[in-house]
Structures are given as C-alpha cells and as structure tokens.
Enzyme design. Sequence first.
Site, PDB file in Angstrom:
ATOM      1  N   HIS A 120      11.743   6.381  -0.746  1.00  0.00           N
ATOM      2  CA  HIS A 120      11.657   5.137  -1.511  1.00  0.00           C
ATOM      3  C   HIS A 120      10.724   5.309  -2.701  1.00  0.00           C
ATOM      4  O   HIS A 120       9.913   6.233  -2.768  1.00  0.00           O
ATOM      5  CB  HIS A 120      11.154   3.988  -0.639  1.00  0.00           C
ATOM      6  CG  HIS A 120       9.745   4.155  -0.157  1.00  0.00           C
ATOM      7  ND1 HIS A 120       9.383   5.086   0.792  1.00  0.00           N
ATOM      8  CD2 HIS A 120       8.597   3.514  -0.505  1.00  0.00           C
ATOM      9  CE1 HIS A 120       8.088   5.018   1.019  1.00  0.00           C
ATOM     10  NE2 HIS A 120       7.575   4.075   0.236  1.00  0.00           N
ATOM     11  N   ASP A 167       7.861   2.779  -4.323  1.00  0.00           N
ATOM     12  CA  ASP A 167       7.181   1.635  -3.720  1.00  0.00           C
ATOM     13  C   ASP A 167       7.692   0.286  -4.244  1.00  0.00           C
ATOM     14  O   ASP A 167       7.749   0.060  -5.458  1.00  0.00           O
ATOM     15  CB  ASP A 167       5.660   1.739  -3.933  1.00  0.00           C
ATOM     16  CG  ASP A 167       5.027   2.713  -2.944  1.00  0.00           C
ATOM     17  OD1 ASP A 167       5.552   2.825  -1.814  1.00  0.00           O
ATOM     18  OD2 ASP A 167       4.029   3.369  -3.301  1.00  0.00           O
ATOM     19  N   HIS A 181       9.117   8.936  -2.611  1.00  0.00           N
ATOM     20  CA  HIS A 181       8.320   9.640  -1.604  1.00  0.00           C
ATOM     21  C   HIS A 181       8.762   9.265  -0.206  1.00  0.00           C
ATOM     22  O   HIS A 181       9.514   8.304  -0.007  1.00  0.00           O
ATOM     23  CB  HIS A 181       6.822   9.387  -1.808  1.00  0.00           C
ATOM     24  CG  HIS A 181       6.433   7.951  -1.737  1.00  0.00           C
ATOM     25  ND1 HIS A 181       6.691   7.060  -2.759  1.00  0.00           N
ATOM     26  CD2 HIS A 181       5.820   7.233  -0.765  1.00  0.00           C
ATOM     27  CE1 HIS A 181       6.252   5.864  -2.428  1.00  0.00           C
ATOM     28  NE2 HIS A 181       5.717   5.940  -1.206  1.00  0.00           N
ATOM     29  N   ARG A 234      -4.267   2.221   0.443  1.00  0.00           N
ATOM     30  CA  ARG A 234      -3.346   2.340  -0.687  1.00  0.00           C
ATOM     31  C   ARG A 234      -3.623   1.206  -1.668  1.00  0.00           C
ATOM     32  O   ARG A 234      -3.776   0.063  -1.250  1.00  0.00           O
ATOM     33  CB  ARG A 234      -1.919   2.228  -0.145  1.00  0.00           C
ATOM     34  CG  ARG A 234      -0.854   2.434  -1.174  1.00  0.00           C
ATOM     35  CD  ARG A 234       0.513   2.354  -0.527  1.00  0.00           C
ATOM     36  NE  ARG A 234       1.159   1.101  -0.897  1.00  0.00           N
ATOM     37  CZ  ARG A 234       2.453   0.852  -0.721  1.00  0.00           C
ATOM     38  NH1 ARG A 234       3.240   1.757  -0.172  1.00  0.00           N
ATOM     39  NH2 ARG A 234       2.968  -0.296  -1.083  1.00  0.00           N
TER      40      ARG A 234
HETATM   41  C1  SIN Z   1       3.703   4.891   1.272  1.00  0.00           C
HETATM   42  O1  SIN Z   1       4.919   4.821   1.350  1.00  0.00           O
HETATM   43  O2  SIN Z   1       3.100   4.374   0.340  1.00  0.00           O
HETATM   44  C2  SIN Z   1       2.919   5.653   2.305  1.00  0.00           C
HETATM   45  C3  SIN Z   1       2.810   7.092   1.965  1.00  0.00           C
HETATM   46  C4  SIN Z   1       2.049   7.849   3.016  1.00  0.00           C
HETATM   47  O3  SIN Z   1       1.535   7.229   3.954  1.00  0.00           O
HETATM   48  O4  SIN Z   1       1.947   9.067   2.909  1.00  0.00           O
END
Ligand code: SIN
Length: 300
Positions: A104, A106, A255, A270
């Site tokens: 995805h 974000d 990612h 985050r």
């Molecule tokens: C996310 O999708 O922002 C999480 C990425 C992660 O936990 O490595």
Amino acid sequence: MNDQSAAVQIAPISPVFGAEVHGVDLADGIDDRTFERIHRSWLEHGVLAFRGQTALTAEAQVEFARRLGPLHAHPAAPAEHENAAVFVIRTHRDSPISNGNGWHSDVSCDEEPPSATMLQVQLLPDGGGGDTLFADMEAAYATLPPATRERLCTLSAVHASAHVYPGRYADRGADEVAVDTPSAIHPVVRTHPETGRRSLFVNPSFTVAITGMERSESDTLLADLHEHCTRPEFQIRHRWEPHDVLLWDNRRVQHFAIWDYWPHERSGHRVTVQGTRPFFDPGGIEPDESPIRVSIGRLA
Ligand code: SIN
C-alpha cells in the site's frame, strides 16, 4: 564551526531507489543545511533509512516531520499516544491484523493522502523478522511500453477503505460501525508535485476499481498492475536495527510490513505529513529509459 551536514553520508541501497543515511542522529536535532540535504536526498531516492539512531522523543519526531509540511491525521485509528500526531504501530499476539501487512501507499483512500511517512520502530520482535519492503512506482511506470503508459495516463481509479478499516483497530477501541472509511478517485499515473516525475499510483490494499470500466476489465487490469508493481526488481527490503528511522515518500513508493514474528510484539511511532491531491500533468516529463528489463505480460 561544526558542519553537521558534512558528516552526513548517503549510500544508495539499490541502483533503482532507496538510500541509507549515516553520520547524523535525528534525536540531536538537525540544522537547516542538513535538513535541506536530507530533503533533497529523500526526493532523489524515495526512501531514506537512517542508521545509528537513538530513541526519538515524540516531540523530536514531530518536529522533524513538520519541517516537511503540516501533519496528516489517520482517519480511522484511535490515537494511542499522548501526542496525537504520533500513530502507534503495534502488532502483538492478539492483533487482528498487523499494520501495513499488504502492499500500500499510506492512506491512499484520502483525498489528500500523506506525502511523507516517518517511522521509528522502538520494539523489534524477539527472534527477528518484521522487515519492511518497499517498491518503487517510478520504476514500475518507467518499465512499461510507451503505448501502455499513454493509455494508463488517461485513467483514474477508486481508492476505498470500507473493506480495510472496520475491525482493523478493534484492539485499540475503534468503533467497528462508526469508523470513518474515506474513499477518493485518483489518477492511475501521478506526477510528483516536487520532482515532476511520473509514477503508478495504484495499490492492492486500497485501489478497488478503474473508473468508467466494466468490472471484469477493471479487475483484470488492476490485477496485472498490482503484479507488475510488486515485482522484486522494483523492491528493497529494510532489516530493522534498533532505533532505525525510515522516511518514505508515499507519492512514489508502496510498502509492505512483513508479519512473520507472531506471537512476538513489534511496535513503533509513525508520523505522517499531509500531502496534496494527486494529479497528472499531461505536459510532464517521461522517464529516461529504465535500467530494468522485465517481462510485462498482458501490460504489453
Ligand atoms: C506502515 O504501513 O506504515 C507500517 C510499516 C511498518 O510497520 O514497517
């Protein structure tokens, strides 16, 4: 005078995208010159992995992220941190699903999805695992034949979240029924607002349909695009070391957070930066010839 920027080393991770940053600890704060260098490198490489870090306070992380723009608020996840700008990433034995366990960009279901995401994983799983994968959507676009690119540049897609968010944050008290589930229509090929470069902007987590297309044709095209976008040639893999900080550009990369560590716990902080509405600039520049050769199947 001590030149902080001169100590920073940027080392590309692959010939395609991503770079490691050494020689600076973000917890110490950074001067304007160093920030400008980091910002330029981030735009150039799409993902920066800061190694050799110490634990960031929420304030320091938020302060860094704010230098990239106003912050973005997650539409569905209840705040778990006293600093509301920090989204706690936490996956444990009883998690219904792990954050980000699927390709995805974000919150691409928002009208104005986040531009940058900055993540520090504070707790790595006992026994290893919990790596994060990235895929470069500029490379994915650049490897398509010109006629396919031209066609994709005329298309838009629906990014939805009604199939994603309900239940996902139940373990942190989100109301399964009342949860906000935004959706938005975005161009399939977007122009980066800062670099002017083009990239594919569809992802298997949020993108559910190509607008104005029969369901079966749309499903087939999206399946082909998702397969193409997540080819290993376009990927890098981050193996976390304690206190690493990742800064990625959601306008360019997708990612995937790997959940291979159950029943262990992984958690981090985050912070996301508010992006602008994705757009396609028909007068924009087509990419240079890609160094990657891939077989593109039905996308030919
Ligand atoms: C996310 O999708 O922002 C999480 C990425 C992660 O936990 O490595």
